[in-house]
Enzyme design. Structure first.
Site, PDB file in Angstrom:
ATOM      1  CB  SER A 310      27.698  24.387  43.587  1.00 52.80           C
ATOM      2  OG  SER A 310      28.703  25.581  44.381  1.00 52.80           O
ATOM      3  CG  ASP A 311      23.966  24.353  49.488  1.00 53.90           C
ATOM      4  OD1 ASP A 311      24.486  25.275  49.753  1.00 53.90           O
ATOM      5  OD2 ASP A 311      23.025  23.740  49.866  1.00 53.90           O
ATOM      6  CD1 TRP A 312      28.784  29.468  50.968  1.00 56.26           C
ATOM      7  CD2 TRP A 312      27.166  29.039  49.188  1.00 56.26           C
ATOM      8  NE1 TRP A 312      28.426  30.422  50.239  1.00 56.26           N
ATOM      9  CE2 TRP A 312      27.452  30.281  49.336  1.00 56.26           C
ATOM     10  CE3 TRP A 312      26.258  28.540  48.526  1.00 56.26           C
ATOM     11  CZ2 TRP A 312      27.057  31.359  48.500  1.00 56.26           C
ATOM     12  CZ3 TRP A 312      25.561  29.761  47.566  1.00 56.26           C
ATOM     13  CH2 TRP A 312      25.992  30.803  47.677  1.00 56.26           C
TER      14      TRP A 312
END
Length: 886
Positions: A310-312
């Protein structure tokens, strides 16, 4: 540590589309939210498939990796490793430990029993972020402007080696999303080009280069991430916007395959070890829990063998995201940084114990992560992480956010090697010569008086790293802002480099670097024999606001008051050279037609050697051969698409009604004349094109892929008794740190997971581990292998007819001939170095994919029975040779 609830499986659709309008910077011109009237695609599939509030189809189960293609050895090693792991150790591989709680921007749990230290995930796509003694490389958009795949590989290899030297296991890059749907997109500069073919080549070569240094890549952002506004609820709230969920990119199946998925296919085929899912929703399902894009497109059609991270804060659920194909969550926290909660971690342990996540799915997550590791690494034991992302101090806290573990956190390892030479070379070779009246350039250096003007020529008076993540526009633009930035070891300004060149040649030199000093500029310009004016246009990521720009640019004009200052110079000097540093297109029509502006160069975002790179071109040490990776239009409205600046509902809806018609495809379709077209760039020499030759090869007909996977494998057993998964006795916890163990043996109380109480809410087939059919368009990393069969070879002769050695980039364009297809599309290119009076052969292999179209009904590629015209030229509009594919 508090265990939290997993959220619902599918995103709720947003509210009705509102008729909102935004303004272009300070100029007050109204623009529709995302598409100008009359710029909708003529393809009925595109129009019907880009509606507000439409939904994304469910696709389950999540495909399990099989070690296909070049991945066999990595999978053998990964399986052997994962067979040894406990349930908690597998969970540890999938879960970030929390923001600012370990040294890297993202760090997984470790497996001390097997001497496997935590995986270190670190930005950025231009260099190692948040450390020192690292290099700052030219941005991705500059790499694309070189049109040189070798430059992409070399830059990737150098960046990878610097990450490796710092102890990084995965570099968070390169970038193919955003592709560049909108000219004002804030992070376009991190990617490469608004064309999927040019982007795909540079993306793939960057991946190969980075991974050749023994560092994993995170190919990002997957997918439809084309603007900064409203990407996250928290970011939007900070600016006073009240939205319920991230914006939704609404697009049809044809546009997805022929545009936005195309470069990711190249990246997967190149061996990308991980793919980062994006913040936005796709057809109203969060990209990081969208089963269609992760399970079906990425792991199914493209045969991706690595893992999805995932992106942050891009994870919006636990069970839902895992079943939809998410393999690792970062930085581990749930909705906000340092929350102490995680959707994975202990919640994932609970989900496996209560059966909502089948054991084979967790095993596949762990296998994919370790296969990615072994794909580029040979040994579990590797060097330590020798820096901290949170401080440049030598000594500080190991767990920075909570202030625990005082120790040496920075070794200040110098990883720059001789990369400055490569950075300088790419900076020069990516500088595009747009205008050169009567051979104004190259300069000699001994002009009686050279004058340099503009804020963009000079330094940030507080230092090049004074603004956090480069979140300001002070001085020359060597790097844009956001998580894609890194710290400069130094920044050579144009003022310094040009002065050095002029003084060495015996000329006189003065500069005026304050754009507000109009009278001073005018007086100096009147005396100058040559005036060189520097102007910029900056952008970045949504979490930082610069001069009222929330990541995305408000306009396509110059910043820092450069227009007025440039007018003061050109009004007093008839030999003015304009140099543009920008993250994307800038409107240059008035300057292209200004007779007192005798030359224009676009220098992009060139990194630490900025001044030396532009001086090399200005003074002829490098003959420019770069080409534009996007179109520079005469008017903003000519692009046909724009940013959604104002929410049009609780869930902002961004309708890709233009379909495949972005950038030059739009200009060609509407017969708009750009100021400078896609692929355009001049040289100090001249070239001739001749002798087009097209050869048809004997290749078997396309066959849709068929067959079934093996059943989902599992590796190792675990106790089903919750008591065996409690925190170890006498274990000392770091506050807010993410652990895989449970607080209680009551799983319902521990998780509060609605799926435990109502297992029927799990999507159909999501837990099905039986053999599954392969997609017809799948079969191998990158898709059906027959898509890459070479059907034609196109050759042409390129001759240097001028007095200087130079580099030319011939480009191949093809018309697929369908009623809804673009007029022509880039399908090949090659950067050639040619001596005066010398000739060389331009070579492009045309693959089946290059002439195929996507069939949304058959869910496969096909070649339409139409006449397919071919052009070879020096840009998308300067098409010097023409033929037909037989």
């Amino acid at each position: 540590m508090r265990l939290i609830t997993n959220t619902a499986l599918l995103a709720v659709a947003g509210s009705a589309l509102a008729q909102d309008f935004s303004k272009d910077g300070n100029y007050g011109a109204p623009f529709p939210n995302t598409t100008y009237p009359g710029f909708e695609s003529n393809n009925p599939y595109a129009i019907a498939g880009s509606l507000s509030n439409q939904t994304s189809p469910p696709k389950y189960p999540s495909p399990w990796g099989e070690g296909r293609g070049d991945w066999a050895t990595a999978y053998t090693k990964a399986r052997a490793f994962v067979r040894q792991l406990t349930l908690e150790e597998k969970v540890n591989l999938t879960t970030g430990t929390g923001w600012e709680l370990d040294r890297c921007v993202g760090q997984t749990g470790s497996i001390p029993r097997l001497a496997f230290r935590a995986l270190c995930l670190q930005d950025s796509p231009v260099g190692v972020r948040d450390t020192d003694f690292n290099s700052v490389f030219p941005a991705g958009v500059n790499v694309a402007a070189t049109w040189d795949s070798g430059a992409a590989y070399a830059r990737g290899q150098a960046m990878g080696s610097e990450h490796k030297g710092k102890g990084v296991d995965m570099q968070l890059g390169p970038v193919a999303g955003p592709l560049g749907r909108t000219a004002a997109g804030g992070r376009n500069w991190e990617g490469f080009s608004s064309d999927p073919v040019l982007t795909g080549v540079m993306f793939a070569e960057s991946i190969k280069g980075i991974q050749s240094a023994g560092v994993m890549t995170s190919a990002k952002h997957f997918i439809g991430y084309e603007q900064e506004h409203f990407r996250l609820v928290g970011d939007a709230a900070n600016y006073g916007f009240d939205i319920a969920a991230s914006n939704s990119a609404n697009l049809d199946d044809i546009t997805m395959h022929e545009m936005y998925l195309w470069p990711f296919a190249d990246g997967v085929r190149a061996g990308a070890t991980s793919v980062m899912c994006s913040y936005n929703q796709v057809n109203n399902s969060h990209a990081c829990q969208n089963s269609y894009v992760m399970n079906y497109l990425l792991k199914g059609e493209l045969g991706f063998q690595g893992f999805v991270v995932s992106d942050w804060l891009g994870t919006n659920s636990g069970v839902a995201s895992v079943l939809a194909g998410l393999d690792m969550t970062m930085p581990g926290d749930s909705n906000v940084y340092d929350s102490g909660d995680s959707y994975f971690g202990a919640n994932l342990t609970v989900a496996v114990l209560n059966g909502t996540v089948p054991a084979w799915r967790l095993d596949d997550m762990a296998i994919r992560i370790m296969a990615g590791f072994y794909f580029v690494e040979t040994n579990v034991t590797r060097g330590p992480i020798n820096f901290s992302s949170w401080t440049l101090d030598t000594y500080n806290y190991e767990h920075y956010y909570v202030g625990e573990g005082w120790t040496q956190v920075n070794d200040h390892v110098n990883v720059r090697s001789d990369h400055a030479n490569l950075i300088r070379s790419i900076g020069a070779r990516s500088t595009v010569l747009l205008k050169n009246v009567n051979n104004t350039l190259p300069l000699t250096g001994n002009e009686p008086l050279t004058a340099v003007f503009g804020n963009d020529a000079g330094p940030n008076s507080d230092g090049p790293n004074s603004c956090s993540d480069r979140g300001c526009d002070e001085g020359t633009l060597g790097m844009a802002w956001g998580s894609g930035s890194s710290n400069f070891p130094y920044l050579v300004t144009p003022d310094t480099a040009i002065q050095n060149t002029v003084l060495a040649a015996g000329g006189a030199y003065e500069s005026s670097l304050d754009n507000n000093a109009l009278d001073t500029m005018g007086a100096l310009a009147r005396r100058a024999n040559v005036s060189i004016f520097f102007a910029n246009s900056d952008s970045g990521e949504f979490y930082i606001e610069v001069d009222g720009n929330l990541g995305d640019r408000n306009n396509l004009t110059f910043w820092q008051g450069a227009d007025e200052a440039l007018a003061a110079v050109t009004g007093n000097c008839s030999n003015t050279i304009l140099v543009v540093h920008s993250t994307g297109p800038v409107l240059l029509e008035q300057y292209a037609s200004n007779p007192n502006i005798t030359a224009i160069l676009w220098a992009g975002v060139p990194g630490q050697e900025s001044g030396n790179s532009i001086a090399d071109v200005l003074y002829g040490r490098v003959n420019p051969g770069a080409k534009l990776p996007f179109t520079i239009g005469a008017n903003r409205s000519d692009y046909g698409t724009d940013i959604l600046y104002t929410p049009n509902g609780a869930v902002p809806q961004i309708d890709f009604r233009e379909g495949v018609f972005i950038d030059y495809r739009t200009f060609d379709r509407h017969n708009e004349t750009p100021t400078y077209e896609f692929g355009f760039g001049m040289s100090y020499t001249t070239f001739n094109y001749s002798d087009l030759r097209i050869t048809k090869l004997n290749v078997s007909d396309y066959v849709p892929y068929s067959g079934y996977t093996s059943p989902a494998p599992t590796y190792g057993n675990f106790s089903s008794d919750p008591a065996d998964h409690l925190f170890p006795a006498n274990f000392t916890r770091v506050p807010d740190y993410q652990y895989p163990w449970l607080n209680t043996t009551n799983l319902t109380e521990a998780s509060k997971d609605p799926h435990y109480a109502a297992p029927g809410s799990i999507p159909l087939n999501a837990q099905n581990g039986s053999a599954q059919p392969y997609p017809k368009a799948g079969g191998a990393p990158g898709g059906n292998p027959m898509l890459y069969d070479v059907l034609y070879r196109v050759r042409a002769t390129i001759t240097n007819t001028g007095p200087l050695a130079g580099e030319e980039v011939p480009q191949l364009y093809i018309s697929r001939g369908g009623p809804y297809d673009p007029v022509r599309e880039l399908r090949g290119f090659e950067r050639l170095s040619i001596q005066p009076n010398g000739s060389t052969t331009f070579n492009v292999d045309v693959t089946r994919r290059d002439v195929s179209s996507w069939d949304p009904v058959a869910q496969d590629w096909y070649v339409r029975n139409t006449t397919k015209r071919v052009w070879v030229g020096s840009s998308s509009r300067r098409l010097l040779l023409e033929g037909v594919l037989p």
